[in-house]
Design an enzyme around this catalytic site. Sequence first.
Site, PDB file in Angstrom:
ATOM      1  N   LYS A  39      47.161  54.465  27.789  1.00 28.60           N
ATOM      2  CA  LYS A  39      46.059  53.529  27.564  1.00 28.60           C
ATOM      3  C   LYS A  39      44.888  54.255  26.920  1.00 28.60           C
ATOM      4  O   LYS A  39      44.742  55.468  27.097  1.00 28.60           O
ATOM      5  CB  LYS A  39      45.589  52.962  28.923  1.00 28.60           C
ATOM      6  CG  LYS A  39      46.503  51.932  29.537  1.00 28.60           C
ATOM      7  CD  LYS A  39      45.900  51.392  30.824  1.00 28.60           C
ATOM      8  CE  LYS A  39      46.815  50.376  31.476  1.00 28.60           C
ATOM      9  NZ  LYS A  39      47.003  49.141  30.685  1.00 28.60           N
TER      10      LYS A  39
ATOM     11  N   ARG B 107      56.123  45.016  36.012  1.00 36.01           N
ATOM     12  CA  ARG B 107      57.365  44.236  36.116  1.00 36.01           C
ATOM     13  C   ARG B 107      58.547  45.123  36.476  1.00 36.01           C
ATOM     14  O   ARG B 107      59.503  44.670  37.095  1.00 36.01           O
ATOM     15  CB  ARG B 107      57.586  43.470  34.807  1.00 36.01           C
ATOM     16  CG  ARG B 107      57.728  44.347  33.606  1.00 36.01           C
ATOM     17  CD  ARG B 107      57.506  43.603  32.302  1.00 36.01           C
ATOM     18  NE  ARG B 107      56.094  43.427  31.975  1.00 36.01           N
ATOM     19  CZ  ARG B 107      55.651  42.807  30.893  1.00 36.01           C
ATOM     20  NH1 ARG B 107      56.504  42.309  30.014  1.00 36.01           N
ATOM     21  NH2 ARG B 107      54.358  42.681  30.677  1.00 36.01           N
TER      22      ARG B 107
HETATM   23  N1  BES Z   1      47.935  46.820  34.829  1.00 37.58           N
HETATM   24  C1  BES Z   1      48.080  46.386  33.478  1.00 37.58           C
HETATM   25  C2  BES Z   1      47.507  44.995  33.241  1.00 37.58           C
HETATM   26  C3  BES Z   1      46.013  44.903  33.158  1.00 37.58           C
HETATM   27  C4  BES Z   1      45.340  45.357  32.051  1.00 37.58           C
HETATM   28  C5  BES Z   1      45.313  44.305  34.171  1.00 37.58           C
HETATM   29  C6  BES Z   1      43.965  45.224  31.987  1.00 37.58           C
HETATM   30  C7  BES Z   1      43.940  44.164  34.089  1.00 37.58           C
HETATM   31  C8  BES Z   1      43.259  44.627  33.006  1.00 37.58           C
HETATM   32  C9  BES Z   1      49.566  46.322  33.114  1.00 37.58           C
HETATM   33  O1  BES Z   1      50.361  47.287  33.704  1.00 37.58           O
HETATM   34  C10 BES Z   1      49.647  46.524  31.644  1.00 37.58           C
HETATM   35  O2  BES Z   1      49.307  47.573  31.199  1.00 37.58           O
HETATM   36  N2  BES Z   1      50.109  45.497  30.938  1.00 37.58           N
HETATM   37  C11 BES Z   1      50.218  45.559  29.525  1.00 37.58           C
HETATM   38  C12 BES Z   1      51.525  44.911  29.133  1.00 37.58           C
HETATM   39  C13 BES Z   1      51.889  45.073  27.690  1.00 37.58           C
HETATM   40  C14 BES Z   1      52.195  46.520  27.393  1.00 37.58           C
HETATM   41  C15 BES Z   1      53.084  44.211  27.390  1.00 37.58           C
HETATM   42  C16 BES Z   1      49.045  44.792  28.931  1.00 37.58           C
HETATM   43  O3  BES Z   1      48.642  43.766  29.481  1.00 37.58           O
HETATM   44  O4  BES Z   1      48.507  45.270  27.937  1.00 37.58           O
HETATM   45 MN    MN Z   2      50.384  49.082  32.570  1.00 42.66          MN
END
Ligand code: BES
Ligand code: MN
Length: 499
Positions: free
Chosen positions: A279, A353
């Site tokens: 990230k 997931r």
């Molecule tokens: N924990 C995050 C989701 C999230 C992001 C919650 C920002 C709250 C604020 C999750 O694990 C994630 O990173 N999801 C990705 C999925 C994508 C790679 C398909 C996302 O939402 O960007």
């Molecule tokens: Mn994530």
Amino acid sequence: MKFSIKNGNPEKQRGACVAVGVFAPGKLTEAAEAMDKIAGGYIGSILRSGDMKGKAGSTLVLHNVPGTLCERVLLVGLGKEQEINDKAYRDAVLAAFKALHETGATDATLFLTDVPVKERDAAWKVSQAVIVAMESIYRFDRLKSKTEGAKPHLRKVTLGTTSRAELAVSEESLRQGLAIADGMNLAKNLGNLAPNFCTPTYLAEQAVSIARTYKLKATVLEQKDMEKLGMGSLLAVARGSRQPAKLIALEYWGQAKKEKPVVLVGKGITFDTGGISLKPAAEMDEMKYDMCGAASVLGTISAIAQMRLPLNVIGIIPTTENMPGGNATKPGDVVTSMSGQTIEILNTDAEGRLILCDALTYAERYEPDTVIDIATLTGACVIALGHVASGLLSNDDKLAEELLRASGRAADPAWRLPLWDDYQEQLKSNFADIANIGGRAGGTITAACFLSRFTRKYRWAHLDIAGTAWKSGKEKGATGRPVPLLTQFLIGRAAKKGR
Ligand code: BES
Ligand code: MN
Ligand code: ZN
């Protein structure tokens, strides 16, 4: 803070403070009217002075009001009489407590639960008042070397009602409100705790400690146990971390064992760096909140254990960090889940997931009546619903309706999104049974579609709490949601069984 309920006349109360409501544009409630009468029109004259117009959220503290036996009278603005909805009521109660905390009063009697709120009964007003009051004193200062500012003086809160008939239901709703507030505090504390403290091992210890408090059964599966069960998907997420992954099961049997349980599954990523699909740096600290689903499961189970609900409820928490490293899972890796389905991991940041799917398969062993998973799953959900409603997706219309009803009553909003087969297409993989991402379009839905491949054996709902589990910015902190929704849902289930 200690709470009690009392039937009595506002004007006869002794103590440090009595709070009464004022409607906009300056009309006294019944309780305020009684106060005004004994004070010989004093309160009415204050309204005429223009210092209190009954605007929602406004307050005014009066000292030594003639004729009264209390030290202070707190006027609380409620807004227009016909327009008091959930939010207006909660805002008014919050404003009342904020004003009380500014005074030196150690006790207060509030006559706000008699106020008419659209479509709400006295029981609702009592439990919401308790929840809001507890929220007004919440702080997280465990990691500060000295506590800042003075603690609120208020110790004893009495919810006054002028109608005797409502006393019995109110005692019950007081207990429910307290249980929900305690469950929210537990969830908030876990969410706010720094991720070097709140590790998978720490979460497991907390579950064991809750089990000890309420005499529940806690089981903690270690990495080798999960290997034996074939949880290749969960373990793929844990590969980059030095902290050992765990799978926690917390069992509350409030009924005969033959009654099928509700299973709650909470995402417990104690820190989400994204893994190799790293990230960006901005706000990455907030990924300590990626275990708020797990925290809400622990909060909800302690709430129902505290209430001794006649219901069987199991909490399952898959928990790990998501870290990059030499041994970490790479984009393109294919793993085999406990269900036997193979998964192509195209993005290691779609890790929630991956841990949930194995936990959802594990849930089958409880022969559940219903399974609900709770997860900070997708940034897309924040885009779709903002920070107001949690996303709700389900393979069962009746269950979805039941959850939405509980959500409304708990003042913990949720909104349903579709889970149509058309979206499943986006998860096709050329190299495995399923891909772990479905592209940018409909990200919350495709994430739920992924989970739906592992929930075919039972009624299931998914709550995406990415936008609702915590607040960012100056007020950064966990919200304790969706403990109110889940607990209200289970209260409803228990009541149905009782009939
Ligand atoms: N924990 C995050 C989701 C999230 C992001 C919650 C920002 C709250 C604020 C999750 O694990 C994630 O990173 N999801 C990705 C999925 C994508 C790679 C398909 C996302 O939402 O960007
Ligand atoms: Mn994530
Ligand atoms: Zn995550």
